[in-house]
Write a protein that holds these residues in place. Sequence first.
Motif, PDB file in Angstrom:
ATOM      1  N   ASP A 147    -102.165 -20.422  61.231  1.00 55.02           N
ATOM      2  CA  ASP A 147    -103.426 -19.768  61.553  1.00 55.02           C
ATOM      3  C   ASP A 147    -104.492 -20.832  61.794  1.00 55.02           C
ATOM      4  OD1 ASP A 147    -105.717 -18.268  61.750  1.00 55.02           O
ATOM      5  OD2 ASP A 147    -105.525 -17.276  59.804  1.00 55.02           O
ATOM      6  N   ASP A 148    -104.541 -21.322  63.030  1.00 56.11           N
ATOM      7  CA  ASP A 148    -105.502 -22.375  63.352  1.00 56.11           C
ATOM      8  C   ASP A 148    -106.945 -21.889  63.268  1.00 56.11           C
ATOM      9  OD1 ASP A 148    -103.468 -24.116  63.713  1.00 56.11           O
ATOM     10  OD2 ASP A 148    -103.758 -24.429  65.869  1.00 56.11           O
ATOM     11  N   ASP A 149    -107.183 -20.641  63.639  1.00 57.82           N
ATOM     12  CA  ASP A 149    -108.550 -20.131  63.588  1.00 57.82           C
ATOM     13  C   ASP A 149    -109.031 -20.004  62.144  1.00 57.82           C
ATOM     14  OD1 ASP A 149    -108.472 -20.041  66.314  1.00 57.82           O
ATOM     15  OD2 ASP A 149    -108.322 -17.863  66.470  1.00 57.82           O
ATOM     16  N   GLY A 150    -108.154 -19.519  61.279  1.00 57.29           N
ATOM     17  CA  GLY A 150    -108.519 -19.444  59.863  1.00 57.29           C
ATOM     18  C   GLY A 150    -108.743 -20.825  59.271  1.00 57.29           C
ATOM     19  N   ALA A 151    -107.884 -21.779  59.659  1.00 54.52           N
ATOM     20  CA  ALA A 151    -108.048 -23.155  59.184  1.00 54.52           C
ATOM     21  C   ALA A 151    -109.357 -23.755  59.697  1.00 54.52           C
ATOM     22  CB  ALA A 151    -106.864 -24.002  59.619  1.00 54.52           C
ATOM     23  N   LEU A 152    -109.709 -23.434  60.943  1.00 58.26           N
ATOM     24  CA  LEU A 152    -110.976 -23.928  61.494  1.00 58.26           C
ATOM     25  C   LEU A 152    -112.148 -23.439  60.648  1.00 58.26           C
ATOM     26  CD1 LEU A 152    -112.556 -25.310  63.848  1.00 58.26           C
ATOM     27  CD2 LEU A 152    -112.644 -23.034  64.909  1.00 58.26           C
TER      28      LEU A 152
END
Length: 231
Positions: A147-152
């Motif tokens: 989950d790149d967006d959550g990590a961002l």
Amino acid sequence: SIWTEALVDDPEPWRRLAQIYERRRRYKELSEANDALARLETTPAARAAALLTAAELCWTRLKDENAMLARIGTYVRANPGPLPDSLIDLARKAERLAELCVLCEASGHYDELFALLRERIEKTSDPPQKSELYRQLATLLIEQRQDDDGALAAYEGLLALGDDVEALRFVQAWAVRHDDPERLAGALLRLARVESNLEERRDLYMERGRILRARLGRPRDAIGAFEQVLA
């Protein structure tokens, strides 16, 4: 005796004992009876309920946090499904959410783990601890959910507390992948400010200047970035 032998693997005597102990408010024995039922009950749901009851008794009646946490650990490891709100609330009241996070990570309860980390981030007022919680959340979101967006979002929460090279590098890479020049320019500026290597710092300012001029239409800001290259 026949009674002793019956207690070995038959839940019914323990059910009766639990009722007696509850009426007489003998909470230590009641907890032990529920421990036995957690092993002997005939369905997974009944075993789980008995174990949770034992944990609650350890906290509310016996005031034994370590015994409570041990039973919570047994429950979390033995039950792959969603954790009940009552168990999480028990750990919350005992201020043992950090330990519950460790248990959730070890046993693969990631949905609960992410929620608990976000709760701990919101509650803590200690910047270093908050930063590490943001970092842990971001890392797990990448590793376990991709989950790149959550990590961002997690890394940008960390960056709101101060500069961090690992977080900035992630934001830089995310912005490149998602063609977000505004976010990229910001990450490049902060990376340049913390970069100790002169050549790499100049490269960062050069790239920021190029983006400001070519992608964002901000030539004056671009000139400022290019001047840093020559500084």
